[in-house]
Scaffold this motif. Structure first.
Motif, PDB file in Angstrom:
ATOM      1  N   GLU A  45       3.578   2.429  13.731  1.00 28.54           N
ATOM      2  CA  GLU A  45       4.396   1.944  14.831  1.00 28.54           C
ATOM      3  C   GLU A  45       5.836   1.939  14.363  1.00 28.54           C
ATOM      4  O   GLU A  45       6.098   1.688  13.192  1.00 28.54           O
ATOM      5  N   PRO A  46       6.769   2.211  15.231  1.00 32.20           N
ATOM      6  CA  PRO A  46       8.167   2.106  14.806  1.00 32.20           C
ATOM      7  C   PRO A  46       8.482   0.654  14.460  1.00 32.20           C
ATOM      8  O   PRO A  46       7.853  -0.260  14.978  1.00 32.20           O
ATOM      9  N   VAL A  47       9.431   0.481  13.567  1.00 39.03           N
ATOM     10  CA  VAL A  47       9.855  -0.861  13.216  1.00 39.03           C
ATOM     11  C   VAL A  47      10.412  -1.512  14.473  1.00 39.03           C
ATOM     12  O   VAL A  47      11.263  -0.962  15.158  1.00 39.03           O
ATOM     13  N   GLU A  48       9.881  -2.688  14.788  1.00 37.63           N
ATOM     14  CA  GLU A  48      10.255  -3.358  16.023  1.00 37.63           C
ATOM     15  C   GLU A  48      11.468  -4.244  15.813  1.00 37.63           C
ATOM     16  O   GLU A  48      11.578  -4.922  14.812  1.00 37.63           O
ATOM     17  N   GLY A  73       4.579  -4.354  -4.294  1.00 34.53           N
ATOM     18  CA  GLY A  73       3.470  -3.554  -3.779  1.00 34.53           C
ATOM     19  C   GLY A  73       3.833  -3.004  -2.406  1.00 34.53           C
ATOM     20  O   GLY A  73       5.005  -2.860  -2.074  1.00 34.53           O
ATOM     21  N   ARG A  74       2.836  -2.717  -1.616  1.00 30.88           N
ATOM     22  CA  ARG A  74       3.055  -2.204  -0.259  1.00 30.88           C
ATOM     23  C   ARG A  74       2.706  -3.305   0.735  1.00 30.88           C
ATOM     24  O   ARG A  74       1.631  -3.882   0.665  1.00 30.88           O
ATOM     25  N   PHE A  75       3.657  -3.569   1.672  1.00 30.76           N
ATOM     26  CA  PHE A  75       3.472  -4.627   2.662  1.00 30.76           C
ATOM     27  C   PHE A  75       2.857  -4.042   3.932  1.00 30.76           C
ATOM     28  O   PHE A  75       3.349  -3.066   4.478  1.00 30.76           O
ATOM     29  N   PHE A  76       1.769  -4.665   4.379  1.00 29.86           N
ATOM     30  CA  PHE A  76       1.091  -4.239   5.599  1.00 29.86           C
ATOM     31  C   PHE A  76       1.059  -5.412   6.578  1.00 29.86           C
ATOM     32  O   PHE A  76       0.651  -6.509   6.216  1.00 29.86           O
ATOM     33  N   TYR A  77       1.508  -5.166   7.804  1.00 31.97           N
ATOM     34  CA  TYR A  77       1.404  -6.180   8.855  1.00 31.97           C
ATOM     35  C   TYR A  77       0.433  -5.710   9.933  1.00 31.97           C
ATOM     36  O   TYR A  77       0.346  -6.295  11.000  1.00 31.97           O
ATOM     37  N   PHE A  81      -7.598  -1.100  11.022  1.00 35.35           N
ATOM     38  CA  PHE A  81      -7.988  -0.535  12.302  1.00 35.35           C
ATOM     39  C   PHE A  81      -6.787  -0.320  13.216  1.00 35.35           C
ATOM     40  O   PHE A  81      -6.940   0.034  14.381  1.00 35.35           O
ATOM     41  N   GLY A  82      -5.573  -0.578  12.705  1.00 37.22           N
ATOM     42  CA  GLY A  82      -4.360  -0.375  13.497  1.00 37.22           C
ATOM     43  C   GLY A  82      -3.983  -1.567  14.356  1.00 37.22           C
ATOM     44  O   GLY A  82      -3.075  -1.471  15.185  1.00 37.22           O
ATOM     45  N   ASN A  83      -4.658  -2.695  14.182  1.00 29.98           N
ATOM     46  CA  ASN A  83      -4.331  -3.906  14.935  1.00 29.98           C
ATOM     47  C   ASN A  83      -3.240  -4.672  14.205  1.00 29.98           C
ATOM     48  O   ASN A  83      -3.304  -4.849  12.994  1.00 29.98           O
ATOM     49  N   GLY A  99       0.332 -10.915   7.032  1.00 25.36           N
ATOM     50  CA  GLY A  99       0.107  -9.583   6.491  1.00 25.36           C
ATOM     51  C   GLY A  99      -0.417  -9.693   5.076  1.00 25.36           C
ATOM     52  O   GLY A  99      -0.864 -10.753   4.642  1.00 25.36           O
ATOM     53  N   TYR A 100      -0.340  -8.560   4.354  1.00 23.62           N
ATOM     54  CA  TYR A 100      -0.748  -8.586   2.959  1.00 23.62           C
ATOM     55  C   TYR A 100       0.049  -7.567   2.172  1.00 23.62           C
ATOM     56  O   TYR A 100       0.602  -6.616   2.722  1.00 23.62           O
ATOM     57  N   ILE A 101       0.149  -7.817   0.878  1.00 20.43           N
ATOM     58  CA  ILE A 101       0.801  -6.876  -0.032  1.00 20.43           C
ATOM     59  C   ILE A 101      -0.286  -6.315  -0.929  1.00 20.43           C
ATOM     60  O   ILE A 101      -1.014  -7.067  -1.586  1.00 20.43           O
TER      61      ILE A 101
END
Length: 143
Positions: A45-48, A73-77, A81-83, A99-101
């Motif tokens: 998704e584009p950065v909102e 690390g890498r941050f995931f929000y 499943f893309g939710n 989220g998680y890193i």
């Protein structure tokens, strides 16, 4: 790689740059193996960003606070499943998962340190986070 330039972050960059799933480094005193888990491809998704709203005359004052990373690390929000775990416009509470890193395949849950409305997520989902990097901007109300 020169010895004085060695650090975990440089190994992770080599791993990502060369699209490797595993990297091993060893010398006479140290052995490091970095393995990347198989990733599910998630549409990005584009950065909102939320547009600024003109201030109103109120007794309470809005304040923007930043939630920053305490890990590398890498941050995931978004989940696998893309939710979205969190998105712009959401109201969050202190202690809520945002989220998680992921660091060397280990998922570290990131919890909110402030309560309010998410007004900006300045990173892409899966973007590289390091110490002090802003993960979310949250509008809080102070009286």
């Amino acid at each position: 790689m020169k010895k004085e330039e060695f650090n975990i972050e440089s190994l992770i960059k080599v791993l990502d740059k060369n699209k490797l799933t595993e990297l091993e480094y060893k010398d006479s005193k140290l052995k490091i193996v970095i393995k990347k888990p198989a990733e599910v491809i998630i549409p990005q998704e584009p950065v909102e960003k939320k547009k600024a709203v003109s201030p109103k005359k109120e007794m309470a004052k809005d304040e923007i606070k930043e939630i920053t990373s305490s890990l590398i690390g890498r941050f995931f929000y978004m989940d696998n499943f893309g939710n979205s775990i969190v998105k712009v416009g959401d109201t969050i509470k202190v202690g809520q998962d945002i989220g998680y890193i992921s660091t060397i395949g280990v998922k570290n849950i990131v919890k909110s340190t402030v309560a309010g409305e998410v007004v900006e997520i300045p990173m892409e989902n899966g973007g590289v986070a390091d110490y002090g990097r802003v993960l979310l901007k949250v509008k809080t109300r102070s009286k």
